[in-house]
Design an enzyme around this catalytic site. Structure first.
Site, short mmCIF file in Angstrom:
data_model
loop_
_atom_site.label_atom_id
_atom_site.label_comp_id
_atom_site.label_asym_id
_atom_site.label_seq_id
_atom_site.Cartn_x
_atom_site.Cartn_y
_atom_site.Cartn_z
CB THR A 28 -0.89 -0.01 1.26
OG1 THR A 28 -1.72 -1.17 1.21
CG2 THR A 28 -1.76 1.24 1.35
CB SER A 30 2.81 7.17 -3.42
OG SER A 30 4.00 7.22 -2.66
CG ASP A 81 4.08 -2.56 1.29
OD1 ASP A 81 3.82 -1.48 0.70
OD2 ASP A 81 3.56 -2.87 2.37
N GLY A 82 6.23 -0.76 -0.13
CA GLY A 82 7.10 0.36 0.18
C GLY A 82 7.45 0.40 1.66
CB ALA A 83 9.74 0.98 3.81
N GLY A 96 2.82 4.45 7.39
CA GLY A 96 2.49 5.85 7.12
C GLY A 96 1.13 5.97 6.44
N GLY A 97 0.78 4.96 5.66
CA GLY A 97 -0.52 4.94 4.99
C GLY A 97 -1.60 4.25 5.82
CD GLU A 103 1.55 -1.66 4.70
OE1 GLU A 103 2.24 -1.38 5.70
OE2 GLU A 103 1.27 -0.82 3.83
CE LYS A 121 9.53 7.16 1.58
NZ LYS A 121 8.65 6.14 1.05
C1 5RP Z 1 1.50 2.14 4.09
C2 5RP Z 1 2.97 1.93 4.10
C3 5RP Z 1 3.73 2.44 2.94
O1 5RP Z 1 4.49 1.40 2.42
C4 5RP Z 1 4.64 3.55 3.39
O2 5RP Z 1 3.84 4.53 4.04
C5 5RP Z 1 5.38 4.17 2.21
O3 5RP Z 1 4.48 4.86 1.40
P1 5RP Z 1 4.93 5.63 0.09
O4 5RP Z 1 5.32 4.60 -0.90
O5 5RP Z 1 3.71 6.41 -0.30
O6 5RP Z 1 6.08 6.52 0.46
O7 5RP Z 1 3.54 1.37 4.99
O8 5RP Z 1 0.92 1.72 5.28
#
Ligand code: 5RP
Length: 220
Positions: A28, A30, A81-83, A96-97, A103, A121
């Site tokens: 989840t 961007s 996934d992102g971080a 953050g999301g 997740e 990051k």
């Molecule tokens: C959502 C997350 C996202 O992976 C994290 O917030 C990074 O988001 P982005 O890719 O928008 O920087 O943990 O719960």
């Protein structure tokens, strides 16, 4: 390159880690959104996806990608996934999301966690980004007191309800020199659903977008 261009570069790189004819776990945020858009180009070569949030599930479905319930899936070879922060040791702060619980669940099932992030990051030590903690609403004050006793400054994420119907405390000020120990300590506070530290099960691979190209870091 802009941050968005770096995110797009790691999203393109991540599709190379997708196992053909299998289920893919999808995160989840961007960066994950850009990965979903890349995944759409190979949707005929995957069985389907398990999403870590309602909004990712909707984006996947919007691209015509089959979205499966995790309970109907035996095996997820790869989760992408992102971080919000990641160390060179591949421990992360996520959430953050606000999708940290799902997740963590999808990551627990996946055999391999591929983290995709732009170079902003990467940190030496986790904790500048406020640590998200999902809590059962009636336990919010209790959990907050326990986090204050640990040296943290919890702030309720106003107006936000998780996909699981819970609330999020964003915690600043914690010293996270041993991420796995802090993860365990916060997990043990009654009323905590999930802490956004991903250290006990960190990433296996980090695809880091830099101005010099995408760097690949692997867990030791
Ligand atoms: C959502 C997350 C996202 O992976 C994290 O917030 C990074 O988001 P982005 O890719 O928008 O920087 O943990 O719960």
């Amino acid at each position: 390159m802009t941050q968005d261009e770096l995110k797009a570069a790691v999203a393109r790189e991540a599709v190379k880690h997708v196992v053909p004819d299998a289920i893919i776990g999808v995160g989840t945020g961007s960066t994950a959104n850009l990965f979903i858009d890349e995944l759409a180009k190979m949707r005929d070569r995957i069985q389907g996806a398990v999403a870590s949030s309602v909004r990712s599930a909707e984006r996947l479905a919007g691209h015509g990608i089959r979205v499966l319930d995790l309970n109907d899936v035996d095996d997820i070879p790869v989760y992408v996934d992102g971080a919000d922060e990641v160390t060179a040791g591949l421990a992360m702060i996520k959430g953050g999301g606000g999708a940290l619980t799902r997740e963590k669940i999808v990551a627990a099932v996946a055999r391999r966690f591929v983290c995709i992030a732009d170079e902003s990051k990467l940190v030496d030590r986790l904790g500048r980004f406020p640590l998200p903690v999902e809590v059962i609403p009636m336990a919010r004050a209790h959990v907050s007191r326990a986090l204050v006793a640990m040296g943290g400054r919890p702030v309720l994420r106003a107006g936000f309800v998780t996909d699981n119907g819970n609330q999020i405390l964003d915690v600043s000020g914690l010293v996270i020199s041993d991420p796995a120990a802090v993860e365990t300590e916060i997990n043990q506070i009654t009323g905590v659903v999930t802490v956004g530290l991903f250290a006990r099960r960190g990433a296996d691979v980090l695809l880091l977008g830099t101005s010099g190209g995408v760097r690949t870091l692997r867990a030791a």
